[in-house]
Design a protein around this motif. Structure first.
Motif, PDB file in Angstrom:
ATOM      1  N   ARG A  56     -21.003   1.867  -9.172  1.00 61.76           N
ATOM      2  CA  ARG A  56     -22.007   2.790  -8.619  1.00 61.76           C
ATOM      3  C   ARG A  56     -22.412   3.855  -9.622  1.00 61.76           C
ATOM      4  NH1 ARG A  56     -19.834   3.912  -2.569  1.00 61.76           N
ATOM      5  NH2 ARG A  56     -18.824   1.888  -2.373  1.00 61.76           N
ATOM      6  N   PRO A  57     -23.346   3.544 -10.491  1.00 63.54           N
ATOM      7  CA  PRO A  57     -23.767   4.572 -11.442  1.00 63.54           C
ATOM      8  C   PRO A  57     -24.337   5.829 -10.788  1.00 63.54           C
ATOM      9  CG  PRO A  57     -24.574   2.419 -12.088  1.00 63.54           C
ATOM     10  CD  PRO A  57     -23.995   2.267 -10.712  1.00 63.54           C
ATOM     11  N   PRO A  58     -25.161   5.734  -9.725  1.00 65.73           N
ATOM     12  CA  PRO A  58     -25.727   6.984  -9.207  1.00 65.73           C
ATOM     13  C   PRO A  58     -24.623   7.871  -8.644  1.00 65.73           C
ATOM     14  CG  PRO A  58     -26.809   5.077  -8.229  1.00 65.73           C
ATOM     15  CD  PRO A  58     -25.579   4.573  -8.918  1.00 65.73           C
ATOM     16  N   GLY A  59     -24.795   9.148  -8.786  1.00 62.55           N
ATOM     17  CA  GLY A  59     -23.797  10.066  -8.246  1.00 62.55           C
ATOM     18  C   GLY A  59     -22.915  10.658  -9.318  1.00 62.55           C
ATOM     19  N   PHE A  60     -22.677   9.922 -10.412  1.00 54.84           N
ATOM     20  CA  PHE A  60     -21.852  10.473 -11.492  1.00 54.84           C
ATOM     21  C   PHE A  60     -22.720  11.280 -12.448  1.00 54.84           C
ATOM     22  CE2 PHE A  60     -19.247   6.766 -10.267  1.00 54.84           C
ATOM     23  CZ  PHE A  60     -18.042   7.409 -10.064  1.00 54.84           C
ATOM     24  N   ALA A  61     -22.195  12.413 -12.879  1.00 51.09           N
ATOM     25  CA  ALA A  61     -22.902  13.238 -13.870  1.00 51.09           C
ATOM     26  C   ALA A  61     -21.865  14.016 -14.662  1.00 51.09           C
ATOM     27  CB  ALA A  61     -23.873  14.193 -13.177  1.00 51.09           C
ATOM     28  N   LEU A  62     -22.293  14.585 -15.786  1.00 48.56           N
ATOM     29  CA  LEU A  62     -21.388  15.350 -16.635  1.00 48.56           C
ATOM     30  C   LEU A  62     -21.769  16.826 -16.621  1.00 48.56           C
ATOM     31  CD1 LEU A  62     -21.158  12.927 -19.706  1.00 48.56           C
ATOM     32  CD2 LEU A  62     -19.661  13.074 -17.707  1.00 48.56           C
ATOM     33  N   LYS A  63     -20.756  17.652 -16.734  1.00 48.97           N
ATOM     34  CA  LYS A  63     -20.966  19.104 -16.779  1.00 48.97           C
ATOM     35  C   LYS A  63     -20.327  19.615 -18.063  1.00 48.97           C
ATOM     36  CE  LYS A  63     -19.411  23.161 -14.091  1.00 48.97           C
ATOM     37  NZ  LYS A  63     -18.101  23.479 -14.657  1.00 48.97           N
ATOM     38  N   TRP A  64     -21.081  20.399 -18.831  1.00 46.94           N
ATOM     39  CA  TRP A  64     -20.598  20.858 -20.131  1.00 46.94           C
ATOM     40  C   TRP A  64     -19.275  21.619 -20.003  1.00 46.94           C
ATOM     41  CZ3 TRP A  64     -19.257  25.449 -22.379  1.00 46.94           C
ATOM     42  CH2 TRP A  64     -19.137  25.447 -23.788  1.00 46.94           C
ATOM     43  N   PRO A  65     -18.314  21.404 -20.890  1.00 47.65           N
ATOM     44  CA  PRO A  65     -18.420  20.404 -21.943  1.00 47.65           C
ATOM     45  C   PRO A  65     -17.913  19.033 -21.545  1.00 47.65           C
ATOM     46  CG  PRO A  65     -16.464  21.747 -22.298  1.00 47.65           C
ATOM     47  CD  PRO A  65     -17.127  22.274 -21.050  1.00 47.65           C
ATOM     48  N   ASN A  66     -17.015  18.958 -20.567  1.00 44.49           N
ATOM     49  CA  ASN A  66     -16.405  17.637 -20.369  1.00 44.49           C
ATOM     50  C   ASN A  66     -15.985  17.338 -18.938  1.00 44.49           C
ATOM     51  OD1 ASN A  66     -14.064  19.099 -20.041  1.00 44.49           O
ATOM     52  ND2 ASN A  66     -13.241  18.646 -22.053  1.00 44.49           N
ATOM     53  N   ASP A  67     -16.577  17.995 -17.961  1.00 44.03           N
ATOM     54  CA  ASP A  67     -16.230  17.654 -16.575  1.00 44.03           C
ATOM     55  C   ASP A  67     -17.044  16.448 -16.116  1.00 44.03           C
ATOM     56  OD1 ASP A  67     -14.327  19.578 -16.099  1.00 44.03           O
ATOM     57  OD2 ASP A  67     -15.758  21.034 -15.319  1.00 44.03           O
ATOM     58  N   VAL A  68     -16.391  15.568 -15.352  1.00 42.63           N
ATOM     59  CA  VAL A  68     -17.125  14.477 -14.708  1.00 42.63           C
ATOM     60  C   VAL A  68     -17.314  14.855 -13.242  1.00 42.63           C
ATOM     61  CG1 VAL A  68     -17.141  12.034 -14.087  1.00 42.63           C
ATOM     62  CG2 VAL A  68     -16.204  12.751 -16.295  1.00 42.63           C
ATOM     63  N   LEU A  69     -18.576  14.836 -12.806  1.00 40.38           N
ATOM     64  CA  LEU A  69     -18.916  15.189 -11.435  1.00 40.38           C
ATOM     65  C   LEU A  69     -19.252  13.929 -10.648  1.00 40.38           C
ATOM     66  CD1 LEU A  69     -21.365  18.196 -12.074  1.00 40.38           C
ATOM     67  CD2 LEU A  69     -18.871  18.250 -11.832  1.00 40.38           C
ATOM     68  N   LEU A  70     -18.977  13.984  -9.362  1.00 40.63           N
ATOM     69  CA  LEU A  70     -19.406  12.918  -8.466  1.00 40.63           C
ATOM     70  C   LEU A  70     -20.070  13.574  -7.264  1.00 40.63           C
ATOM     71  CD1 LEU A  70     -19.562  10.011  -7.455  1.00 40.63           C
ATOM     72  CD2 LEU A  70     -17.190  10.201  -6.691  1.00 40.63           C
ATOM     73  N   ASN A  71     -21.310  13.197  -7.010  1.00 38.22           N
ATOM     74  CA  ASN A  71     -22.099  13.817  -5.939  1.00 38.22           C
ATOM     75  C   ASN A  71     -22.060  15.346  -6.033  1.00 38.22           C
ATOM     76  OD1 ASN A  71     -22.522  11.223  -5.019  1.00 38.22           O
ATOM     77  ND2 ASN A  71     -20.794  11.313  -3.579  1.00 38.22           N
ATOM     78  N   GLY A  72     -22.046  15.848  -7.258  1.00 37.19           N
ATOM     79  CA  GLY A  72     -22.059  17.290  -7.477  1.00 37.19           C
ATOM     80  C   GLY A  72     -20.694  17.951  -7.400  1.00 37.19           C
ATOM     81  N   GLY A  73     -19.652  17.192  -7.047  1.00 41.81           N
ATOM     82  CA  GLY A  73     -18.303  17.762  -6.964  1.00 41.81           C
ATOM     83  C   GLY A  73     -17.497  17.434  -8.212  1.00 41.81           C
ATOM     84  N   LYS A  74     -16.465  18.254  -8.467  1.00 37.66           N
ATOM     85  CA  LYS A  74     -15.633  18.031  -9.664  1.00 37.66           C
ATOM     86  C   LYS A  74     -14.618  16.935  -9.383  1.00 37.66           C
ATOM     87  CE  LYS A  74     -12.354  20.576 -12.634  1.00 37.66           C
ATOM     88  NZ  LYS A  74     -12.673  20.377 -14.039  1.00 37.66           N
ATOM     89  N   LEU A  75     -14.774  15.842 -10.099  1.00 36.40           N
ATOM     90  CA  LEU A  75     -13.910  14.683  -9.900  1.00 36.40           C
ATOM     91  C   LEU A  75     -12.769  14.652 -10.923  1.00 36.40           C
ATOM     92  CD1 LEU A  75     -13.477  11.901  -8.471  1.00 36.40           C
ATOM     93  CD2 LEU A  75     -14.963  10.906 -10.216  1.00 36.40           C
ATOM     94  N   ALA A  76     -13.026  15.211 -12.095  1.00 32.98           N
ATOM     95  CA  ALA A  76     -12.058  15.061 -13.180  1.00 32.98           C
ATOM     96  C   ALA A  76     -12.031  16.299 -14.053  1.00 32.98           C
ATOM     97  CB  ALA A  76     -12.418  13.847 -14.036  1.00 32.98           C
ATOM     98  N   GLY A  77     -10.908  16.518 -14.722  1.00 31.01           N
ATOM     99  CA  GLY A  77     -10.775  17.604 -15.685  1.00 31.01           C
ATOM    100  C   GLY A  77     -10.212  17.053 -16.982  1.00 31.01           C
ATOM    101  N   ILE A  78     -10.698  17.576 -18.092  1.00 35.60           N
ATOM    102  CA  ILE A  78     -10.262  17.106 -19.401  1.00 35.60           C
ATOM    103  C   ILE A  78      -9.871  18.321 -20.238  1.00 35.60           C
ATOM    104  CG2 ILE A  78     -10.995  15.918 -21.518  1.00 35.60           C
ATOM    105  CD1 ILE A  78     -12.898  14.242 -19.781  1.00 35.60           C
TER     106      ILE A  78
END
Lengths: 256, 164
Positions: free
Chosen positions: A97-119
């Motif tokens: 499902r590509p839609p819904g994933f986005a990146l937030k500077w510098p390295n957060d991965v978002l899903l549907n605008g929420g924080k899914l991951a931390g690096i």
């Protein structure tokens, strides 16, 4: 599930439980002969940026890649973008499902605008060599409690219904990381910069960057050749190498 | 970014003040050129008995033309190579970022002035793009000065610490 093979010459170590995979990386770095991924099924003392906690209930993903980069220290931070792009690729491959994933500077991965991951990346000074630990946490099953003002956390299971095993994600992430790392080595940062901007949430929109001493409101106008955030503020254009980025809360809507 | 310049300037002025005290001088005048229309004029002087309290004259809002108040009557001291970046023991920043003196907020600082450090020991951290870069001591020695404050922005090549 894994379309790309595990990268050649890269080690894999799976631990049932550890304090923090970045801490384990620091302990073992000097004894490693090449890059190695360390995955822990549980972290008992996960760490976020500047001493923030990172909770890891069972089922979530916690892993660190130990690298031995040879280039000048100022380039090390570009691995932030390697990691974010690779993790997004791996999550898209896992969920389809590509839609819904986005990146937030510098390295957060978002899903549907929420924080899914931390690096979180850390250099490990060891005698005669420099190691880099690239620590990655993903809320696969559980999201932590939201913090005021910050992007609300989200977990993959609730958001997509996909139950992803941490090791399966690692088997997708490791080759994706190697692929983006190869691009960085061959072509430099520019293709990664372009890819990041294509995937970036809130490009051209108002964001807030908070450093230790200052808060800057402005328009997110891209990232520069070093990876720093470019912000056009009322006082002019500035570049910010280190900050926490906040989105307008009342504009919190799905990205991409 | 203006904050970076401000912090660098503050660190610079602080170093001058230390130089003044260490060498028992009464006044120091330094002009630093950053470009055609941007410069920093600093005069650090000691009043009478009460020692430190350096009174820096701080000139430039960056971007504005150099409206440096002509502070100097006669550049009293020509020991102007007090620029800590020129110091042989200076450890300079290998990148642009934010400096942290402790591993995390509230924790003890990595080093203090007067402390002995071993080669490779972490002096401070510089963060850029969520990468925490541990800056190691290039040699064993004593920490003579710490030229940045916690959380301050640092430029490439900025002097961070003096180890002798």
């Amino acid at each position: 599930m894994s379309a790309e093979p595990w990268p050649e010459g890269v080690g894999k170590r799976i631990l049932e439980s550890v304090d923090s995979t970045n801490a384990e990386a620091a302990r073992v770095a000097a004894s490693l002969r090449g890059p190695e991924w360390i995955l822990a099924r549980r972290q008992t003392a996960g760490r976020g940026r500047r001493g923030r906690g990172w909770t890891d209930p069972a089922g979530n993903f916690a892993a660190t890649l130990v690298m031995h980069p040879q280039e000048p220290p100022e380039h090390l931070a570009l691995r932030s973008f390697v990691a974010a792009l690779a993790l997004q690729d791996a999550l898209i491959a896992a969920t389809g499902r590509p839609p819904g994933f986005a990146l937030k500077w510098p390295n957060d991965v978002l899903l549907n605008g929420g924080k899914l991951a931390g690096i979180l990346l850390e250099t490990i000074p060891t005698p005669g060599a420099l190691h880099l630990a690239v620590g990655i946490g993903v809320n696969l099953r559980h999201a932590p409690a939201p913090e005021p003002g910050a992007v609300a956390p989200v977990d993959l299971m609730s958001a997509t219904g996909v139950a992803l095993d941490p090791e399966d994600l690692l088997n997708l992430l490791a080759p994706a990381f190697a692929r983006w790392e190869g691009r960085l080595q061959t072509y430099g940062f520019e293709p990664l910069r372009q890819a990041f901007l294509q995937r970036a949430a809130r490009l051209g929109q108002r964001i807030t960057a908070r450093t230790v001493s200052e808060t800057h409101d402005g328009t997110f106008d891209g990232i520069d050749a070093r990876g720093a955030l470019i912000l056009t503020t009322a006082r002019g254009r500035i570049t910010v190498p280190a900050a926490d980025v906040f989105f307008d809360e009342n504009e919190a809507r799905p990205c991409s | 970014m203006t904050q970076e310049r401000n912090d660098a300037d503050v660190a610079f002025i602080r170093a001058l003040a230390e130089l003044l005290n260490e060498n028992d001088l009464t006044e120091l005048n330094v002009k630093r050129e950053y470009g055609e229309s941007d410069s920093l004029n600093v005069r650090v002087s000691r009043m009478t008995a009460p020692p430190p309290a350096p009174a820096p004259t701080y000139a430039p809002p960056p971007a504005a033309p150099a409206q440096t108040a002509p502070v100097s009557e006669a550049p009293a001291v020509e020991r102007t190579s007090g620029d800590p970046a020129e110091h042989p023991g200076a450890v300079t920043s290998p990148m642009v970022g934010t400096a942290y003196l402790s591993p995390e907020p509230g924790a003890d600082a990595f080093i203090t002035v007067g402390a002995q450090v071993a080669e490779g020991q972490t002096l401070l951290i510089i963060e850029a793009m969520k990468t925490m870069n541990h800056i190691p001591a290039p040699r064993a020695g004593t920490v003579k000065r710490i030229l940045v404050t916690d959380g301050s922005a640092v430029e490439y090549g900025a002097p961070l610490v003096i180890v002798e």
